[in-house]
Each structure stands twice: as C-alpha cells, then as structure tokens.
Design a protein around this motif. Structure first.
Motif, mmCIF file in Angstrom:
data_model
loop_
_atom_site.group_PDB
_atom_site.id
_atom_site.type_symbol
_atom_site.label_atom_id
_atom_site.label_comp_id
_atom_site.label_asym_id
_atom_site.label_seq_id
_atom_site.Cartn_x
_atom_site.Cartn_y
_atom_site.Cartn_z
ATOM 1 N N TYR A 161 -44.362 -13.973 -6.816
ATOM 2 C CA TYR A 161 -43.547 -14.819 -7.695
ATOM 3 C C TYR A 161 -44.414 -15.729 -8.562
ATOM 4 N N LYS A 162 -45.418 -16.296 -7.993
ATOM 5 C CA LYS A 162 -46.288 -17.204 -8.751
ATOM 6 C C LYS A 162 -46.944 -16.472 -9.923
ATOM 7 N N SER A 163 -47.409 -15.251 -9.678
ATOM 8 C CA SER A 163 -48.018 -14.474 -10.764
ATOM 9 C C SER A 163 -46.996 -14.174 -11.856
ATOM 10 N N TYR A 164 -45.751 -13.872 -11.456
ATOM 11 C CA TYR A 164 -44.708 -13.638 -12.453
ATOM 12 C C TYR A 164 -44.513 -14.868 -13.330
ATOM 13 N N ILE A 165 -44.468 -16.036 -12.725
ATOM 14 C CA ILE A 165 -44.234 -17.271 -13.474
ATOM 15 C C ILE A 165 -45.396 -17.575 -14.425
ATOM 16 N N LEU A 188 -49.062 -13.473 -15.077
ATOM 17 C CA LEU A 188 -50.077 -12.567 -14.549
ATOM 18 C C LEU A 188 -49.465 -11.279 -14.006
ATOM 19 N N GLY A 189 -48.127 -11.182 -14.037
ATOM 20 C CA GLY A 189 -47.442 -10.001 -13.523
ATOM 21 C C GLY A 189 -47.336 -8.908 -14.559
ATOM 22 N N GLU A 190 -46.442 -7.959 -14.305
ATOM 23 C CA GLU A 190 -46.380 -6.762 -15.134
ATOM 24 C C GLU A 190 -45.900 -7.026 -16.555
ATOM 25 N N ASP A 191 -45.081 -8.058 -16.779
ATOM 26 C CA ASP A 191 -44.603 -8.297 -18.145
ATOM 27 C C ASP A 191 -45.584 -9.118 -18.970
ATOM 28 N N GLY A 192 -46.531 -9.830 -18.316
ATOM 29 C CA GLY A 192 -47.568 -10.578 -19.022
ATOM 30 C C GLY A 192 -47.058 -11.782 -19.792
#
Length: 815
Positions: A335-339, A342-346
């Motif tokens: 979740y932190k990476s998404y916020i 850093l996740g798939e959507d960038g």
C-alpha cells in the motif's frame, strides 16, 4: 422533522380519527380524513371514552434499524390513534431509556387503514405492470400456485424457483421477510426440494464483501455510544438522522455521546445531510465514487509527515509496506508503494492529484489529513451509500485505511472504518431447515438469471455452488418486498423482462398493499399487517440498550387477508408436507416455543405472559460500549481475525487470485489493495458530454426505502424533490419548485426541483424508494430513482451500483 409533519401526525389530531382543516394543512384535510377511517362510518370518528379503550403493544418492523414499539389505542375493534413507548426515562445515562417512535411509525394506522390495502387474493388479467386483476378465492389462488410449482419443478427442477429480496417485515420473527433464506417461504420450499439461493443484499453487498477481505467476515464498528470517548468523529456518507431517526435509533446516542465528548465532527458527503445539519464542525462535499482517491491523498500526507502508526501497522496488518507484504506478492505491490507512486501505475497520490478527482481543494485534503493523523482517539465511520457504486468494494476498503493508518482499531473512541455496531440480545429464530439446492446468485442479478440463466458462470457472474446455472428463473416468490420493480435498477429494462410471461412464468406477491411490484404479480395474496397478528419484533437499539418487543394482535384481520404463517401452512398441506411444516403448532404455539428456547439462553428474562403484558424487554450492554476488534487489539495471537493470515489484510492474496481468474468487463477492477478506481458513469466518464450531472440517491425521511411511500400525509409534508445546486440550476433556468425532467438513456423522471446550496455543484440527488408511477410513455411522475439507475453490477460482490449514474436535467415542458 419539519413542523408540518409534526402537525399532521400529532396525537391531539389523529386520535380523533380525522384531521381538521387549517391554513397549515390546507387541502390535505379531505384526503387524510378518508385515509384515517376508510372502513367505518363517520359516527365512529369520535374521541373514545377511557372505558371503551384498550391499549395493545405493537411495533414498526420496517428496515430502518430502529424497531420501534408502538402502542395501539383500540376502540370497538379499530385503531384510533398510535402512541409510543411509555416506559423508562428520558435520560441518556439511564439504562432504561424511553424508546420514542418516529413520525413514520406513528402513522402506522394510516398504513393499516390505507386505500391501497390488498383485500383478497387476485389473479392477473392484463399484462404485467398494468395492475389489472380479478378477485379469486384462496382455494383458487393456492391451486394456481401449487400447479405452477409442480409444472416448473418437473420441467426445470427446483433451481428455477427463486425467493426475491424483501425487507418489509425485517424486524419480525415468524413474519420476517429478510433474509429470504430465513423466511417461512424458505421453510416451505426447503421441505419440497429447495430453491435457487441468493447472496448479498441491496443495502450492503459491496461493503460486506469488500471489508470481509480486510477483517475476515462482516466488519463491525464501535457503537455510537462509544464516541463519548472520541476526540474526532469522521463520517463518510453516514446519515442516521434520516436513516435511524427515531428515539430508538442511532442518531439519539450519536448526538448524546458527542455532547459528552465535545468531539469535532467532519461530514464527508456530496449532500449536506440532516445528520450534519448544524451538528457538524466541517462539511466536505465530495464527488460520488471518489472516496478512495481522497483517502489515498490523505494517506500520502500522513506518510510524508510521519503521522502513521507504524507500530500498529507492523503488528496487526499485512501489506502496508514491504516488511509485511506476502511472499506471493510482486515487488512494490504494498500500500505504501502505491501511495508514493512506486507501484504499477507510477502515480504519486498527492493532494494535488486527488483535488480534480474528488472536487476537494488540495489544502482542505492536507488539513483534514493532518487533523485525522494527529487526533486520537478518532472514530471513522462510513455509511452504506458510498459502497452502492460500481467500485463500492474497493471504496469501502479504502475508508478502513484511515482507521488502520492511525491505529484507531480496537480502542475506545476509535473505530474500524465500518459502520457503527451494537450489542444484541440473543434470540432463537424460526428454523427454516436446509436448502437442498446449493446454487446461489447475487441478489442483484435475478433479472439476468431470467433472460440468460444458463449463460451465467462462476467466474463471469459470481455464480456459487457450481460452475454455471443450468436453468433460468421461472418462478418468483416475492414476500414483503418491492424489488420486483421499484427497488431494482433500470426499471424500464426490468419491465421489459417481466412483460414476457413465457420467460418467468409465475410471480407470486404476498404483501399488504398494491405496491409498484405487486402490479407485476400473476397471483397476489393479501398479508396481515403487524397490527393484525402477534409476533416478536427483534433487533431494537436505543442508546446502548438493546431491546425486543412483543407486538400483539391489536385488531382482527381486515377483509380476507391471512398471515404468512397461515398461507405457508395451507400451501404445505396441499404440497404434502403440512405436519413437517407446522410441527403441530399454530403461530402462537411457535412464539411460545421460540421464547422457551430463548429462555434457555438467558433464564433471567421474564416469562412469556409477562413479556406479552409489558410489551418491551430492555437490556444493557454488559461492557458499557461496543468496541469492535477489542480482543484482537489486546492479543492478536490468541484472538486472530478470520482472514487467511489472522491479521488485518491491507493486501489480500485471495483478491489477487480472484483478480487473475475472473472474467471482468472493461473498466471493472478487482485488486488486492484498496486503490482508487473510476467508474463507467463517474466524474471523468466520456458520457458527461451528453449527461453532465452525477446523480446519487439517499434514504428519505418520509419513507423507509419504499415502505410508507403510500401514506399521503408523509408524502405531502416531506415532498419528493430532486436536489440541485443553485449554480447548476441557474445554468438550466431552473428555479426552486419548478417541474423538471431528469433523464438519461435508460429513462426519464419528472419531479419538482429543490434548489439548494446543500448539494455540491455537478451532483444532483433524489431520495430512493418513491413508488414508480409511469405514464403511457414510461415517464415516471413520482420520482422513482431506479428509472435512471444501471444494472451494471459491481465487480466483486455483483452488487447494485445505484449511486453510479449520469443524467441531464431540464425544465419540463409547460404544456
């Protein structure tokens, strides 16, 4: 409640059996006089003498959450006026609180003696929906039903028989109508081969399914009484002042508790609702369907400013950051990476990113995030309206993130991000036996199951119990429900499906009134009201005091109406299972048996005769307040959640699996994280070029869903109108009170406009539950929102998306 409604229903007027004309009431006098006593002569309309009067305890058993006691004042076999609980004290701290019914319940006499009452069995003679019927005998009605069931079972099997959704007698025990699997209809069918099951409900399908992957099972919240320990209350679309508005409802102890704690309250809702209404400290209007974007932006602020409770997240949660991410999850899928982008959507979920999505300025998002992140304990609640969208499962999970990021779960004054919960009195319910048919569909897809049943599969349509349906729905039982047409989405599509009586061959409606749905029946069976029979009424709550009511028989059955118990017993006898159905008991016998079984659970409760005499039994929560997940917070090892990991699952491996295996239409998303997902008719839809306004619904104070929708005094005092902001109204030349048309590709509604700054620009709102009243061109003239709503189900729960709609609004033609 407005003064006009109080005046119309005050006992000083209604106990006389008529309403006098006045300047405040105007032309209502004649109509309400006719409603009050349609079955007696004018000579009966005199004030009763005390020695002629008996008072009988009864109840309002509709689906509002309160279950209020009513005291029927009866003279010569007729209800003259309706009173409420007269026991207990008007003291919030007292454990014996007086339960005051709202004005809907107090108008119960006008439901019992309503011109729309169904009087005798009837058979359809016109097309479905035309409302053309002929009177038949009970014997003829039973014969038609049994012959149809026999034919359909022989040709298609029991999977072709369906019990439709209905909550008209939600509080009853013998008479309960929800869930359908707990009704007497279910018991009858289970003894004769079973029926096609359904799962979910129109109210909570998305939140129930979504939060089950976070918390494991139904997600509870702290009781409203516990907000006396809160410093901040944040409500997402939660509006108990209109949905639980009685003295036995939740608005009572929310306001009393808030006054004790002096907590600030923030209301996040597109509409300035009645729960806010001067009680809130801040109203934040938000575009429908964008709550997850707001949460993501607030999470960004909390992470960047070190306002998250890292110790709580490390100890109790799975998937907040890489430390607790399951081994099966890809890198940077926490979740932190998404916020942080850093996740798939960038995409970094900054307040500036969320502002155009939500319609909330970035500075307000930042300030709100800081307040929530730095104020503890903070109670986070969400109503059920925002999850009735195409992305409702993810949205409901997102709101829970506020409680988790701040470590407010399982503590006094905190919450889980779900809706409020309370302590209940254990009570043994009517046994309905096991259904031999194991197949189930989403309650929202029954119209699809009529037209394409054998095409519906587990991975595409959420069929449970087998890979696909074998047969379409051919027979529908509809007991105490208005979802055959009125409460189901896209009324015009539903109408077209039901018009073909070679598709669904038989619809049986059991109800009190000629509802919009009853007009689509093939056979109508008139049911008794609560006032005409005895039953236990369950699940009442006032302050932190649960209670139940013995609703006794106040008057004799009207016309040829029969109780649901008698109807099912009669049919069971004809179907060869009479003794198995009744077990040798009549309705009174079952009430005594169920209460005797309940006394085994709690021998301290009074005996049956005492309960019948006193009418209401009250208890108090032995813990003082209900705190959700308190045991888990105290000891997560010995009190694990019912999730695969035993912890709160921010990242769900099970959702990741479903997302990979299910077939979803373009735009539908199932995701292991509570991310933001747009909707097909949301703020950014290309359809906004044609239909620029988002339409959302709300529960209206003059009705409980559609119940009470035919009580004239309520309709007049709280009129059905479409709420629109002055900015949007001015652009269209619309003034307050103007007749307007609301339309999209699915249909058209004509209603009056309520021009008000209590509605955010770009969004309009219409109270749900108004009875569908079409003209010859399928244009509704009563404000039924489901003419305009979609049957596109949500991705995971396959639930109803009735707050995901785009419309245009114009002045109606003057002609």
């Amino acid at each position: 409640m407005n003064n006009k409604l109080k005046q119309l229903l005050t006992p000083s007027l209604t106990r006389r059996g008529f309403i006098k004309s006045s300047s405040a009431i105007g032309g209502l006098a004649a109509a309400t006089s006719a409603i009050s006593l349609p079955f007696k002569s004018a000579q009966a309309e005199t004030k009763p003498q005390a020695n002629d009067e008996k008072v009988v305890w009864s109840a309002c058993t509709v689906n509002c959450g309160s279950r209020c006691p009513l005291r029927m004042h009866v003279v010569d076999g007729e209800i003259k006026w309706v009173d409420a609980d007269n026991t207990g004290k008007d003291d919030y701290a007292n454990k014996d609180v007086q339960v005051r019914a709202c004005l809907r319940g107090r108008s119960m006499r006008r439901r019992v003696y309503n011109p729309d009452r169904l009087k005798y069995p009837m058979k359809r003679v016109g097309k479905r929906g035309e409302g053309k019927f002929k009177r038949i005998s009970w014997d003829e009605a039973y014969t038609e039903i049994v012959n149809s069931l026999d034919h359909i079972k022989k040709q298609y099997g029991n999977e072709a028989i369906y019990l439709n959704y209905g909550t008209g007698t939600l509080g009853g025990t013998v008479t309960k109508s929800w869930p359908p699997g707990s009704t007497l209809i279910a018991r009858l069918m289970n003894l004769t081969g079973g029926y096609l099951n359904h799962y979910g409900d129109y109210s909570t399908a998305q939140i129930a399914k979504g939060l089950s992957y976070t918390y494991g099972g139904w997600a509870n919240g702290n009781s409203f009484s516990d907000t006396e320990n809160s410093k901040l209350i944040v409500q997402f679309g939660n509006n108990p002042a209109e949905t639980r508005m009685s003295g036995g409802g939740l608005i009572h102890h929310l306001i009393e508790s808030k006054e004790k704690s002096n907590a600030r309250m923030i209301m996040i809702d597109p509409r300035y609702n009645d729960t806010a209404a001067g009680r809130e400290d801040q109203w934040i209007p938000i575009k429908p369907g964008t709550d997850a974007a707001l949460i993501a932006a607030m999470a960004h602020v909390m992470i960047k400013e070190d306002l998250v409770d890292q110790e709580f997240l490390d100890t109790y949660c799975i998937g907040y950051d890489e430390k607790t991410l399951p081994a099966s999850a890809p890198a940077n899928s926490d979740y932190k990476s998404y916020i942080l982008g850093l996740g798939e959507d960038g995409i970094e979920k900054t307040p500036e990113w969320a502002a155009p999505i939500t319609g909330i300025p970035a500075d307000i998002i930042i300030k709100t995030a800081r307040e929530i992140g730095s104020t503890k304990p903070c109670a986070i609640y969400q109503g059920w309206g925002l999850q009735r969208t195409q992305n409702g499962e993810i949205a409901s999970r997102a709101i829970a993130m506020l409680a988790l990021l701040t470590g407010n779960l399982g503590i006094h004054g905190g919450g889980s991000g779900a809706r409020e919960s309370d302590y209940n009195i254990p009570f043994v319910r009517f046994p309905t036996l096991e259904n031999p048919v194991k197949t189930a569909i989403s309650m929202f897809l029954w119209t699809d199951a009529i037209v394409r049943g054998p095409e519906m599969t587990a991975t595409r349509d959420g069929v449970r119990g087998k890979d696909k349906l074998d047969v379409p729905i051919k027979f529908i039982w509809n007991y105490a429900g208005n979802c055959v047409i009125n409460q189901h989405s896209d009324i015009n599509r539903t109408h077209d499906i039901l018009q073909d009586d070679k598709a669904c061959e038989m619809i049986v409606v059991i109800d009190n009134h000629m509802t919009s749905s009853a007009k689509y029946a093939d056979i109508i069976l008139p049911d008794l009201t609560t006032s005409e029979q005895a039953d236990f009424c369950m699940d009442g709550k006032a302050a932190n005091m649960p209670y139940f009511i013995f609703a006794d028989k106040a008057i004799e059955p009207q016309f040829e109406a029969r109780s649901i118990y008698q109807i099912c017993s009669d049919l069971a006898e004809r179907m060869g299972v009479g003794p198995a159905f009744t077990e040798g008991r009549d309705q009174e016998g079952w009430l005594r048996h169920l209460y005797a079984e309940t006394l085994k659970l709690d021998p301290t409760m009074p005996d049956f005769e005492t309960v019948r005499q006193q009418g209401i039994v009250k208890r108090s929560d032995p813990n003082g307040h209900y705190v959700a997940y308190q045991a888990f917070r105290a000891d997560p090892v010995n009190n694990p959640l019912n999730t695969p990991s035993g912890k709160v699952e921010i990242y769900s491996e099970e959702l990741a699996r479903i997302a990979a295996e299910w077939e979803l239409p373009e735009g539908d998303v199932i995701h292991p994280l509570p991310i933001y997902v747009s909707t097909s008719e949301g703020w950014d839809s290309p359809l906004r070029d044609k239909y620029p306004l988002q339409l959302t619904g709300f529960h209206f104070k003059a009705r409980c869903h559609s119940t009470y929708g035919n009580v004239d005094v309520l309709k007049q005092a709280a009129q059905q109108e479409m709420w629109i902001n002055p900015v949007d109204a001015e652009r269209r030349g619309i003034k307050n009170g103007d007749r307007i048309k609301i339309f999209n590709d699915r249909g058209e509604v004509r209603i009056n406009a309520k021009v008000t700054p209590r509605m955010m620009p770009g969004v309009v709102a219409l109270g749900e539950g108004a009875w569908y009243a079409p003209d010859g061109n399928k244009v509704d003239h009563n404000g039924s929102i489901n003419v305009l709503t979609s049957q596109h189900p949500s991705p995971l729960a396959k639930g109803n998306p009735q707050h995901t709609n785009l419309v245009e609004v114009q002045l109606a033609n003057k002609a």
